[in-house]
Design a protein around this motif. Structure first.
Motif, PDB file in Angstrom:
ATOM      1  N   HIS A 285       2.934  -9.481  -7.173  1.00 51.78           N
ATOM      2  CA  HIS A 285       1.646  -9.159  -6.534  1.00 51.78           C
ATOM      3  C   HIS A 285       1.656  -7.711  -6.028  1.00 51.78           C
ATOM      4  O   HIS A 285       0.704  -6.954  -6.251  1.00 51.78           O
TER       5      HIS A 285
ATOM      6  N   HIS B 109       1.933  -2.917   0.930  1.00 48.47           N
ATOM      7  CA  HIS B 109       0.866  -3.457   1.794  1.00 48.47           C
ATOM      8  C   HIS B 109       1.189  -4.852   2.363  1.00 48.47           C
ATOM      9  O   HIS B 109       0.697  -5.208   3.416  1.00 48.47           O
ATOM     10  N   ASP B 110       2.034  -5.607   1.656  1.00 45.28           N
ATOM     11  CA  ASP B 110       2.397  -6.939   2.146  1.00 45.28           C
ATOM     12  C   ASP B 110       3.876  -7.004   2.538  1.00 45.28           C
ATOM     13  O   ASP B 110       4.495  -8.078   2.454  1.00 45.28           O
TER      14      ASP B 110
ATOM     15  N   ASP C 126      -6.697  -6.060  -4.084  1.00 41.83           N
ATOM     16  CA  ASP C 126      -5.700  -6.983  -3.539  1.00 41.83           C
ATOM     17  C   ASP C 126      -5.746  -8.342  -4.251  1.00 41.83           C
ATOM     18  O   ASP C 126      -4.730  -8.827  -4.765  1.00 41.83           O
TER      19      ASP C 126
END
Ligand SMILES: [Fe+2]
Length: 188
Positions: A24, A53-54, A107
């Protein structure tokens, strides 16, 4: 691989072991790099925001993104970078920057496109057509957890035509899977 990307990738691997989450993050990175290039922005910066981002999601799924700051500042990322990372899952006052809008718009969309490719007989992004992604958007039984309004709303916020957004991302993902940087953890 550039030094900036190497650093971001190494940092991500310290905090994420799940292959699904790594994929992802890579897909979002690819999308961010592609849009940065299209908009004449800093490809390495946008790519690093996408990749990281995660970063706190695996260890702190219920407190995400509240641990991104401590992780990323310890790794030497500055306040602006960390704010961009945090921006995708918090209430935002005023207008988001183009980078922040793009992060939101890609996203979930990248994963949806990959899911569409995976149900093809050839499991390939290369032959995936925009119209079949559009069909899957309307098919409520497909990837039912993905909110369609988030997908279309993201492109709208960017002021990009939704079909063009899908085509652009599909092409960017299809091109990236062949590149050496994306062989370690293949997207598909
Ligand atoms: Fe994400």
């Amino acid at each position: 691989m550039t030094e900036t990307r190497q650093k971001a990738w190494a940092e991500l691997r310290k905090h994420v072991t799940s292959e699904v989450l790594l994929k992802h993050c890579l897909a979002v990175e690819i999308a961010m790099r592609a849009y940065a290039e299209k908009f004449g922005e800093d490809v390495e910066y946008w790519g690093s925001v996408g990749l990281l981002h995660d970063v706190d999601f695996e260890k702190f799924p219920h407190e995400h993104p509240h641990h991104a700051r401590e992780i990323l500042s310890a790794a030497g990322y500055d306040d602006a970078f960390i704010t961009d990372v945090e921006s995708h899952c918090r209430v935002w006052e005023g207008e988001r920057s183009m980078l922040q809008k793009t992060l939101l718009a890609v996203d979930e969309m990248t994963g949806f496109i990959i899911a569409c490719a995976l149900v093809r007989p050839d499991r390939s992004l290369e032959n995936l057509e925009v119209k079949s992604v559009m069909k899957k958007i309307k098919d409520k039984a497909f990837a039912r957890a993905v909110n369609r309004e988030t997908l279309t709303g993201g492109a709208q916020e960017m002021n990009v035509d939704f079909a063009e957004h899908v085509a652009f991302l599909t092409q960017a993902l299809a091109a990236a899977v062949k590149q050496p940087d994306y062989q370690e953890v293949p997207l598909i």
